[in-house]
Design a protein around this motif. Sequence first.
Motif, PDB file in Angstrom:
ATOM      1  N   ASP A  41      32.061 122.004  13.871  1.00 39.44           N
ATOM      2  CA  ASP A  41      31.217 121.723  12.722  1.00 39.44           C
ATOM      3  C   ASP A  41      31.157 122.941  11.782  1.00 39.44           C
ATOM      4  O   ASP A  41      31.285 122.802  10.561  1.00 39.44           O
ATOM      5  N   LEU A  42      30.989 124.120  12.354  1.00 37.25           N
ATOM      6  CA  LEU A  42      30.958 125.341  11.548  1.00 37.25           C
ATOM      7  C   LEU A  42      32.271 125.508  10.787  1.00 37.25           C
ATOM      8  O   LEU A  42      32.270 125.846   9.597  1.00 37.25           O
ATOM      9  N   GLY A  43      33.390 125.242  11.456  1.00 43.18           N
ATOM     10  CA  GLY A  43      34.699 125.336  10.803  1.00 43.18           C
ATOM     11  C   GLY A  43      34.833 124.362   9.645  1.00 43.18           C
ATOM     12  O   GLY A  43      35.419 124.688   8.606  1.00 43.18           O
ATOM     13  N   ALA A  44      34.266 123.163   9.802  1.00 34.85           N
ATOM     14  CA  ALA A  44      34.323 122.172   8.715  1.00 34.85           C
ATOM     15  C   ALA A  44      33.539 122.663   7.502  1.00 34.85           C
ATOM     16  O   ALA A  44      33.957 122.457   6.364  1.00 34.85           O
ATOM     17  N   TRP A  45      32.408 123.322   7.732  1.00 37.26           N
ATOM     18  CA  TRP A  45      31.657 123.892   6.595  1.00 37.26           C
ATOM     19  C   TRP A  45      32.454 125.041   5.971  1.00 37.26           C
ATOM     20  O   TRP A  45      32.525 125.154   4.743  1.00 37.26           O
ATOM     21  N   ALA A  46      33.071 125.871   6.810  1.00 40.63           N
ATOM     22  CA  ALA A  46      33.807 127.037   6.310  1.00 40.63           C
ATOM     23  C   ALA A  46      35.009 126.639   5.458  1.00 40.63           C
ATOM     24  O   ALA A  46      35.303 127.293   4.455  1.00 40.63           O
ATOM     25  N   ASP A  47      35.707 125.567   5.837  1.00 43.03           N
ATOM     26  CA  ASP A  47      36.860 125.158   5.021  1.00 43.03           C
ATOM     27  C   ASP A  47      36.482 124.118   3.963  1.00 43.03           C
ATOM     28  O   ASP A  47      37.344 123.529   3.330  1.00 43.03           O
ATOM     29  N   GLU A  48      35.185 123.935   3.777  1.00 41.55           N
ATOM     30  CA  GLU A  48      34.603 123.074   2.739  1.00 41.55           C
ATOM     31  C   GLU A  48      34.917 121.593   2.929  1.00 41.55           C
ATOM     32  O   GLU A  48      34.903 120.823   1.974  1.00 41.55           O
ATOM     33  N   SER A  49      35.179 121.170   4.179  1.00 44.23           N
ATOM     34  CA  SER A  49      35.304 119.742   4.470  1.00 44.23           C
ATOM     35  C   SER A  49      33.936 119.071   4.373  1.00 44.23           C
ATOM     36  O   SER A  49      33.826 117.923   3.976  1.00 44.23           O
ATOM     37  N   HIS A  50      32.885 119.800   4.805  1.00 45.58           N
ATOM     38  CA  HIS A  50      31.505 119.332   4.648  1.00 45.58           C
ATOM     39  C   HIS A  50      30.964 119.922   3.357  1.00 45.58           C
ATOM     40  O   HIS A  50      31.190 121.098   3.068  1.00 45.58           O
ATOM     41  N   ARG A  51      30.260 119.115   2.599  1.00 41.94           N
ATOM     42  CA  ARG A  51      29.679 119.602   1.342  1.00 41.94           C
ATOM     43  C   ARG A  51      28.327 118.963   1.130  1.00 41.94           C
ATOM     44  O   ARG A  51      28.076 117.854   1.579  1.00 41.94           O
ATOM     45  N   ILE A  52      27.482 119.654   0.410  1.00 35.84           N
ATOM     46  CA  ILE A  52      26.193 119.116   0.001  1.00 35.84           C
ATOM     47  C   ILE A  52      26.368 118.633  -1.425  1.00 35.84           C
ATOM     48  O   ILE A  52      26.868 119.367  -2.285  1.00 35.84           O
ATOM     49  N   ALA A  53      25.971 117.404  -1.674  1.00 34.66           N
ATOM     50  CA  ALA A  53      26.149 116.814  -3.010  1.00 34.66           C
ATOM     51  C   ALA A  53      25.379 117.608  -4.055  1.00 34.66           C
ATOM     52  O   ALA A  53      24.297 118.131  -3.796  1.00 34.66           O
ATOM     53  N   GLY A  54      25.941 117.687  -5.234  1.00 33.19           N
ATOM     54  CA  GLY A  54      25.273 118.373  -6.328  1.00 33.19           C
ATOM     55  C   GLY A  54      26.269 118.864  -7.355  1.00 33.19           C
ATOM     56  O   GLY A  54      27.466 118.605  -7.266  1.00 33.19           O
ATOM     57  N   GLU A  55      25.753 119.564  -8.316  1.00 35.24           N
ATOM     58  CA  GLU A  55      26.597 120.126  -9.368  1.00 35.24           C
ATOM     59  C   GLU A  55      27.486 121.217  -8.786  1.00 35.24           C
ATOM     60  O   GLU A  55      27.062 121.980  -7.926  1.00 35.24           O
ATOM     61  N   PRO A  56      28.721 121.320  -9.248  1.00 35.60           N
ATOM     62  CA  PRO A  56      29.580 122.404  -8.765  1.00 35.60           C
ATOM     63  C   PRO A  56      29.019 123.757  -9.195  1.00 35.60           C
ATOM     64  O   PRO A  56      28.415 123.872 -10.268  1.00 35.60           O
ATOM     65  N   ALA A  57      29.194 124.746  -8.351  1.00 38.45           N
ATOM     66  CA  ALA A  57      28.702 126.089  -8.651  1.00 38.45           C
ATOM     67  C   ALA A  57      29.561 126.725  -9.740  1.00 38.45           C
ATOM     68  O   ALA A  57      30.743 126.442  -9.864  1.00 38.45           O
ATOM     69  N   MET A  58      28.944 127.598 -10.517  1.00 38.95           N
ATOM     70  CA  MET A  58      29.678 128.320 -11.557  1.00 38.95           C
ATOM     71  C   MET A  58      30.314 129.553 -10.929  1.00 38.95           C
ATOM     72  O   MET A  58      29.723 130.185 -10.065  1.00 38.95           O
ATOM     73  N   ASP A  59      31.503 129.904 -11.401  1.00 33.77           N
ATOM     74  CA  ASP A  59      32.092 131.137 -10.906  1.00 33.77           C
ATOM     75  C   ASP A  59      31.626 132.297 -11.785  1.00 33.77           C
ATOM     76  O   ASP A  59      30.983 132.106 -12.812  1.00 33.77           O
ATOM     77  N   GLU A  60      31.945 133.519 -11.391  1.00 34.16           N
ATOM     78  CA  GLU A  60      31.459 134.704 -12.108  1.00 34.16           C
ATOM     79  C   GLU A  60      31.915 134.741 -13.564  1.00 34.16           C
ATOM     80  O   GLU A  60      31.171 135.182 -14.441  1.00 34.16           O
ATOM     81  N   THR A  61      33.137 134.303 -13.839  1.00 33.98           N
ATOM     82  CA  THR A  61      33.657 134.309 -15.204  1.00 33.98           C
ATOM     83  C   THR A  61      32.802 133.411 -16.097  1.00 33.98           C
ATOM     84  O   THR A  61      32.445 133.795 -17.212  1.00 33.98           O
ATOM     85  N   GLU A  62      32.468 132.220 -15.611  1.00 33.26           N
ATOM     86  CA  GLU A  62      31.644 131.299 -16.395  1.00 33.26           C
ATOM     87  C   GLU A  62      30.253 131.866 -16.632  1.00 33.26           C
ATOM     88  O   GLU A  62      29.703 131.729 -17.727  1.00 33.26           O
ATOM     89  N   ILE A  63      29.694 132.535 -15.635  1.00 33.21           N
ATOM     90  CA  ILE A  63      28.361 133.130 -15.778  1.00 33.21           C
ATOM     91  C   ILE A  63      28.406 134.248 -16.818  1.00 33.21           C
ATOM     92  O   ILE A  63      27.544 134.340 -17.694  1.00 33.21           O
ATOM     93  N   ASP A  64      29.432 135.111 -16.743  1.00 38.64           N
ATOM     94  CA  ASP A  64      29.568 136.201 -17.712  1.00 38.64           C
ATOM     95  C   ASP A  64      29.705 135.658 -19.134  1.00 38.64           C
ATOM     96  O   ASP A  64      29.086 136.182 -20.073  1.00 38.64           O
ATOM     97  N   GLU A  65      30.505 134.606 -19.311  1.00 35.79           N
ATOM     98  CA  GLU A  65      30.677 134.008 -20.638  1.00 35.79           C
ATOM     99  C   GLU A  65      29.368 133.421 -21.146  1.00 35.79           C
ATOM    100  O   GLU A  65      29.025 133.563 -22.317  1.00 35.79           O
ATOM    101  N   MET A  66      28.613 132.766 -20.272  1.00 37.04           N
ATOM    102  CA  MET A  66      27.335 132.184 -20.663  1.00 37.04           C
ATOM    103  C   MET A  66      26.352 133.279 -21.093  1.00 37.04           C
ATOM    104  O   MET A  66      25.659 133.150 -22.100  1.00 37.04           O
ATOM    105  N   ILE A  67      26.337 134.403 -20.383  1.00 36.66           N
ATOM    106  CA  ILE A  67      25.450 135.517 -20.730  1.00 36.66           C
ATOM    107  C   ILE A  67      25.848 136.109 -22.075  1.00 36.66           C
ATOM    108  O   ILE A  67      24.999 136.383 -22.927  1.00 36.66           O
ATOM    109  N   MET A  68      27.168 136.293 -22.294  1.00 32.62           N
ATOM    110  CA  MET A  68      27.627 136.853 -23.576  1.00 32.62           C
ATOM    111  C   MET A  68      27.263 135.934 -24.743  1.00 32.62           C
ATOM    112  O   MET A  68      26.826 136.399 -25.797  1.00 32.62           O
ATOM    113  N   ARG A  69      27.423 134.627 -24.570  1.00 36.06           N
ATOM    114  CA  ARG A  69      27.038 133.675 -25.639  1.00 36.06           C
ATOM    115  C   ARG A  69      25.543 133.737 -25.896  1.00 36.06           C
ATOM    116  O   ARG A  69      25.128 133.703 -27.044  1.00 36.06           O
ATOM    117  N   ALA A  70      24.756 133.846 -24.847  1.00 35.43           N
ATOM    118  CA  ALA A  70      23.304 133.900 -25.013  1.00 35.43           C
ATOM    119  C   ALA A  70      22.899 135.166 -25.747  1.00 35.43           C
ATOM    120  O   ALA A  70      21.997 135.164 -26.593  1.00 35.43           O
TER     121      ALA A  70
END
Length: 75
Positions: A41-70
């Motif tokens: 079960d832990l391995g399935a979470w680690a390789d992202e076979s198990h997921r919690i539904a929701g919005e996809p997470a932003m990566d660092e590049t997207e966060i940096d761009e959002m901060i610069m625009r703000a």
Amino acid sequence: MTQEHASRPLEVACPQCRKKVAWIEDNLHRPFCSQRCKLLDLGAWADESHRIAGEPAMDETEIDEMIMRAERGQE
């Protein structure tokens, strides 16, 4: 409720293999039936076979761009 029924521990299905597992303090792997199922079960979470539904997470590049625009007053 009979005395016999009251003394039986709760049984749950192992999340990995669905085997019935007694929910008791002595079961160090609960809710899993074994260390093997726990690690699978832990391995399935680690390789992202198990997921919690929701919005996809932003990566660092997207966060940096959002901060610069703000900071520039853009949305």
